[in-house]
Structures are given as C-alpha cells and as structure tokens.
Write an enzyme that holds these catalytic residues in place. Structure first.
Site, PDB file in Angstrom:
ATOM      1  CG  PHE A   1     -65.076  32.853   8.414  1.00 42.39           C
ATOM      2  CD1 PHE A   1     -63.907  32.241   7.978  1.00 42.39           C
ATOM      3  CD2 PHE A   1     -65.059  33.479   9.655  1.00 42.39           C
ATOM      4  CE1 PHE A   1     -62.749  32.251   8.751  1.00 42.39           C
ATOM      5  CE2 PHE A   1     -63.901  33.497  10.436  1.00 42.39           C
ATOM      6  CZ  PHE A   1     -62.749  32.885   9.983  1.00 42.39           C
TER       7      PHE A   1
ATOM      8  CG  ASP B   1     -71.418  34.941  12.727  1.00 45.53           C
ATOM      9  OD1 ASP B   1     -71.148  36.083  13.140  1.00 45.53           O
ATOM     10  OD2 ASP B   1     -70.543  34.100  12.439  1.00 45.53           O
TER      11      ASP B   1
ATOM     12  CB  THR C   1     -61.033  33.479  33.213  1.00 44.66           C
ATOM     13  OG1 THR C   1     -60.557  32.139  33.281  1.00 44.66           O
ATOM     14  CG2 THR C   1     -60.378  34.326  34.295  1.00 44.66           C
TER      15      THR C   1
HETATM   16  O1  PSZ Z   1     -59.055  34.847   8.538  1.00 45.74           O
HETATM   17  C1  PSZ Z   1     -59.709  35.020   9.585  1.00 45.74           C
HETATM   18  O2  PSZ Z   1     -59.606  34.351  10.622  1.00 45.74           O
HETATM   19  C2  PSZ Z   1     -60.728  36.094   9.587  1.00 45.74           C
HETATM   20  S1  PSZ Z   1     -60.678  37.324   8.512  1.00 45.74           S
HETATM   21  C3  PSZ Z   1     -62.135  37.949   9.026  1.00 45.74           C
HETATM   22  C4  PSZ Z   1     -62.652  37.194  10.016  1.00 45.74           C
HETATM   23  C5  PSZ Z   1     -61.829  36.161  10.358  1.00 45.74           C
HETATM   24  N1  PSZ Z   1     -63.855  37.434  10.545  1.00 45.74           N
HETATM   25  C6  PSZ Z   1     -64.240  36.877  11.768  1.00 45.74           C
HETATM   26  C7  PSZ Z   1     -65.604  36.309  11.920  1.00 45.74           C
HETATM   27  C8  PSZ Z   1     -66.648  36.612  11.033  1.00 45.74           C
HETATM   28  O3  PSZ Z   1     -66.460  37.439   9.999  1.00 45.74           O
HETATM   29  C9  PSZ Z   1     -67.898  36.039  11.236  1.00 45.74           C
HETATM   30  C10 PSZ Z   1     -69.035  36.346  10.334  1.00 45.74           C
HETATM   31  N2  PSZ Z   1     -68.091  35.206  12.271  1.00 45.74           N
HETATM   32  C11 PSZ Z   1     -67.114  34.896  13.129  1.00 45.74           C
HETATM   33  C12 PSZ Z   1     -65.852  35.436  12.987  1.00 45.74           C
HETATM   34  C13 PSZ Z   1     -64.785  35.087  13.974  1.00 45.74           C
HETATM   35  O4  PSZ Z   1     -64.441  36.198  14.709  1.00 45.74           O
HETATM   36  P1  PSZ Z   1     -62.995  36.306  15.395  1.00 45.74           P
HETATM   37  O5  PSZ Z   1     -62.000  36.441  14.306  1.00 45.74           O
HETATM   38  O6  PSZ Z   1     -63.122  37.491  16.282  1.00 45.74           O
HETATM   39  O7  PSZ Z   1     -62.821  35.026  16.164  1.00 45.74           O
END
Ligand code: PSZ
Length: 487
Positions: free
Chosen positions: A205, A314, A369
């Site tokens: 993810f 990541d 921005t």
């Molecule tokens: O369902 C969702 O969109 C979720 S629930 C938990 C996350 C997203 N985690 C975000 C996440 C992450 O765990 C890792 C390893 N990389 C990138 C992301 C993306 O971060 P945000 O959500 O801040 O864009």
C-alpha cells in the site's frame, strides 16, 4: 448497560519516566456507556450522510475530552485507543507540549499566514527544518523535501527517482533534455515522457492517488475503475510462523522473491519499460502486517544498486519510532542509505528524505503550492523533541516486547482462534483463523473499551501512540482474552 473496567494499579517498566503517570490526564481506564457506535454517533453519521459518504465513519470523537491514550466519543465512552487515527498520533490526544506549541505566537503565524514554502519560505524555515525533520533524519541522509500527505510524498519521491534515472541515462549531468524531449513531453509521448516503470510488491500500500495507485496492491476495491500503469509487481515473502520453526523455508521464500525481482527488472528493461525505482514498506501495513527479514531488504537494496534502480523505502506507517527504531529500515543496517525514504502520518506532514543525487538540479521540477505546512512543521519539531527527551523510541521497543510476548501467549493459549503473532516495537499484529472471527473479536473488544485496527482479511493490528505503556499493553491483552474466553 454501563460497563466499567476497574482502574488498574500502574505497573511500570524499569525505565519509567516522568510522563508515565500524567500521560492520560485523570483517565484511569476505559469506561463504556454504550455499545460502539453509540446512539449519538449513529445520529451524527445519519446527518453526515446527507452531505457526504458516511459509511467509513466509525465513532464521532470528542477531541476536547480525549487525552493521552484514551479517545472519548460523543456518547461518553472512554476508549483505550490502540489505532490512534490510523497510526498517525505520535503523542496521543491533547499532549501538553503540542497544545503549548500551538498557542505560541511564532507558531500561530504559520496558521494565520500559510506560506508557499519553497517560494516564500518563512524566516525561520531552515532552522525549523533542522530542528524537526532533519533532527531525526535516517542515517546517511541529509536532504529532505516536505509534502502534504503520504500519497503525495510517494508520488514525489517517485518523480524524483524518475528525474534521477533520466539524468543518469543522459550520461552527463550537464547535458539537459533536447528539443524533441521538450516538444513530446507536452503530449504525453516519449522521449519527453519516457516509458519508465516502478517495481512494487504484492500486498503493498503506497497511497491512493492515481500514480502511486499503480504501486498499491492491498485490496482490489482501492483500484477498481482507475486506469493503471503496466509496472512490475514482485511477490512479497509469505513467511511461515512461528519464525523460529521455519528458518530454512522462510529463507528460501525470500530468495524466491528476490530472484523474481531480478527477473522482472530484466524483463521490463528488455521491453523498454525501464525500471527506474523499486518501492517497498519495511512492514507491509495495509496488506496485513507482512514482515520480511533484514537479509531480504539488504538483498533488495543490492539488486537495486546493481541494476541502477532507485530504492524507495515507504516509512509512512512504520516511521517515527513505532517499530522500536526511529525509522524501521534502521534495523536492516544497510551499507548505503536508500535513495529515498518517505514519511507522513506521525510526522504530521508528508515528505521524503533523499540522497544528494536525488535533488533535482533545476527549479520547479518538484514543486507545488504548499510543499508541506509551516504549522505542521512546528508540531513535528515538538514531536521529535518529545521523542528524544522521553526516549519514546526505546519505550516503543520495551513496551512492544512485552505486548508481543503477551500476544504470543494468547496465540499459544487459543490456537484454535489465533495465529501469527508478530511485530516490531508496538507495531504489532495477530491473525484470526477467519475474517468472521476477526470481525466478532474486534467488535467485542471495542465494546469493552479497547479500539483495535484491522488490515488484510484476518488481521488485527495495533498502532498505538508512542506513549503507550506497559499498563496499556496489559489492559489490551486482558480485554482481548476476556473476549476470547467467551468465543
Ligand atoms: O485506506 C486508506 O486509504 C489508508 S488506511 C491507512 C493508510 C491509508 N495508510 C497510508 C499510507 C501507508 O500506510 C503507506 C505505507 N504508504 C502510503 C500511505 C498513504 O498515506 P496517506 O493516506 O497520507 O496519503
């Protein structure tokens, strides 16, 4: 019916610090007035649904009343929170140092006048970056670029990797793009928009925005209906547990995955979809808390180095202390740092650390921005300071060891229900035999006053704040066991 857990006496670790007794304010334990979600939350969800998609809402929170490790909901339920706003609360609720920082005039300025940081940096910008993000930079990394969220951090880290790759390909950093590259770039065509790719892993993810979604493979629903790049997807090791009983098999499994990485890079390079970067989580989080060994990650780093592929780690979910290291990848003891390390969540703003080579030589190649947020940077400064002063990374390691030990005990006691207790620091998880059993357990535990997260299909995951202590770990284990006994 009201259900109340007796306040437990504090049993503290040997390394207990001043924050131990005060961290939760006056709250001594969970106190439940209703099932969760309670009637007030349900009412607010119905109201919410009139204006937006509401089906993700779990509980409406009374942030005023929440404190430390405890979330208070609008129905007056006091819940020990081991999920902490999807792993993004480093110091729990209403931490005094954060409240104090927010009320300081110099920090308020960042809210009153939001700057476009890279074009109009606030006068204390460099000092603030040094006392926050750079104060805790991963070993060997002295460059950092701020962004908004985790997806945005990964998007831009991947862009930085593409730029790095093409600069190398041009051979001489002083030779810029040619006119054909410029003229084709506007129309999404090579050579201006080259057919580069990013290798990612099954179960990964990395965010939901359109670019990084092609590197996300945790659940089909995240990707459905969205066009995707044809980028290589390697298998992530499927380790067998308990680890100590499956050493040889697990090693072979990791070798198989690394072998596939090499093959995929060769295949994609051969079909002119050159692999510019590989992106990986130190522990796959959304995909179900999947771990791999330091040797696996070292092997991957070596393949990337040998093949000229940028190594992107990541750390959006694993970063900032929770695994018992400030950055989870520190546990691998790499010989040379990754090209890029991304963060967000507990840091309160997104961004990425990078090597000097990954700093674009021309302006406006990586830009937007806001490029972060001075107000959030001020919070990151306090968070990093609190972590250092209170040894919160060590706390996560010590409490995590106790907690994981307790989860393993539960697994041994209830083998018909639980398996695969695993973790690093307080970044812990345990699987249920079926998805239905997981749902039943999670709901019952929540109704007894402990909020736990889920991931993958059958996994219960724990993402507490860095102020989670032994008594919170023991309480969580007790509540889980009280439910297991009834199942
Ligand atoms: O369902 C969702 O969109 C979720 S629930 C938990 C996350 C997203 N985690 C975000 C996440 C992450 O765990 C890792 C390893 N990389 C990138 C992301 C993306 O971060 P945000 O959500 O801040 O864009």
């Amino acid at each position: 019916m009201a259900w109340r857990l007796l306040a437990k006496p504090f049993r503290l670790l040997g390394t207990t610090r001043a924050f131990s007794n005060t961290v939760d304010g006056g709250i001594k334990g969970p106190s439940m007035k209703t099932a969760v979600p309670g009637p007030k939350t349900k009412e607010l969800i119905a109201e919410m649904d009139e204006i937006t998609q509401s089906s993700m809402a779990s509980v409406f929170v009374d942030f005023d009343k929440s404190k430390g490790n405890y979330l208070v909901d609008v129905d007056g339920n006091v819940i020990l929170d081991t999920f902490c706003q999807i792993s993004s609360l480093p110091l729990g609720y209403n931490h005094d140092a954060i409240t104090e920082a927010v009320s300081k005039k110099e920090n308020l300025m960042g809210l009153v006048n939001r700057s476009s940081i890279m074009m109009f940096p606030p006068k204390d910008f460099v000092q603030k970056m040094k006392s926050s993000l750079l104060m805790c930079a991963p070993p060997g990394m002295s460059q950092v670029t701020a962004m908004m969220c985790g997806s945005c951090a990964n998007e831009n880290a991947i862009k930085a990797a593409f730029i790095w790759y093409m600069d190398k390909k041009r051979g001489n950093a002083n030779i810029g793009p040619d006119s054909e590259e410029f003229s084709t770039a506007l129309y999404n065509k090579p050579p201006g928009c080259p057919d580069l790719s990013v290798l990612s892993f099954d179960g990964a993810f990395h965010g939901r925005t359109i670019g990084v979604l092609s590197a996300t493979h945790s659940k089909p629903i995240h990707k459905l209906d969205i066009p995707a790049f044809d980028w290589p997807i390697a298998p992530f090791p499927q380790l067998k547990y308990p680890l100590e009983d499956h050493v040889t098999e697990n090693k072979a499994e990791e070798q198989r995955c690394l072998q596939r990485v090499t093959e995929l890079i060769d295949e994609y390079n051969a079909k002119q979809k050159f692999v510019a970067a590989a992106i990986i989580e130190p522990i796959q989080a959304e995909g179900g808390d999947n771990h791999a060994s330091p040797e696996f990650f070292k092997g991957l780093r070596k393949i990337c180095r040998d093949k000229g592929v940028a190594f992107i780690v990541d750390e959006v979910q694993t970063g900032v202390g929770t695994t018992g290291h400030m950055w989870a990848h520190e546990a691998w003891q790499l010989d040379d740092p990754p090209e890029l390390v991304t963060f967000a969540k507990k840091m309160q703003l997104g961004g990425y650390y990078h090597t000097n080579d990954c700093k674009p030589r021309h302006s406006y190649r990586i830009f937007n921005t806001w490029m972060g947020d001075p107000a959030r940077l001020a919070l990151a400064e306090v968070i990093v300071k609190e972590i250092k002063e209170n040894d919160l990374v060590k706390n996560a390691k010590e409490v995590g060891d106790v907690f994981l030990g307790g989860l393993k005990d539960l697994e041994n006691k209830y083998p018909q229900l639980l398996l695969k207790a695993r973790g690093s620091g307080t970044f812990c998880a345990i699987d249920c035999k079926t998805a239905a059993a997981k749902d039943t357990l999670v709901t019952a535990v929540r109704n007894k006053g402990v909020y736990v997260g889920v991931s993958g299909d059958c996994t219960i995951r724990f993402r507490p704040a860095l102020i989670f202590q032994r008594q919170h770990a023991e309480l969580t284990l007790e509540v889980i066991e009280s439910v297991l006994k009834e199942l």
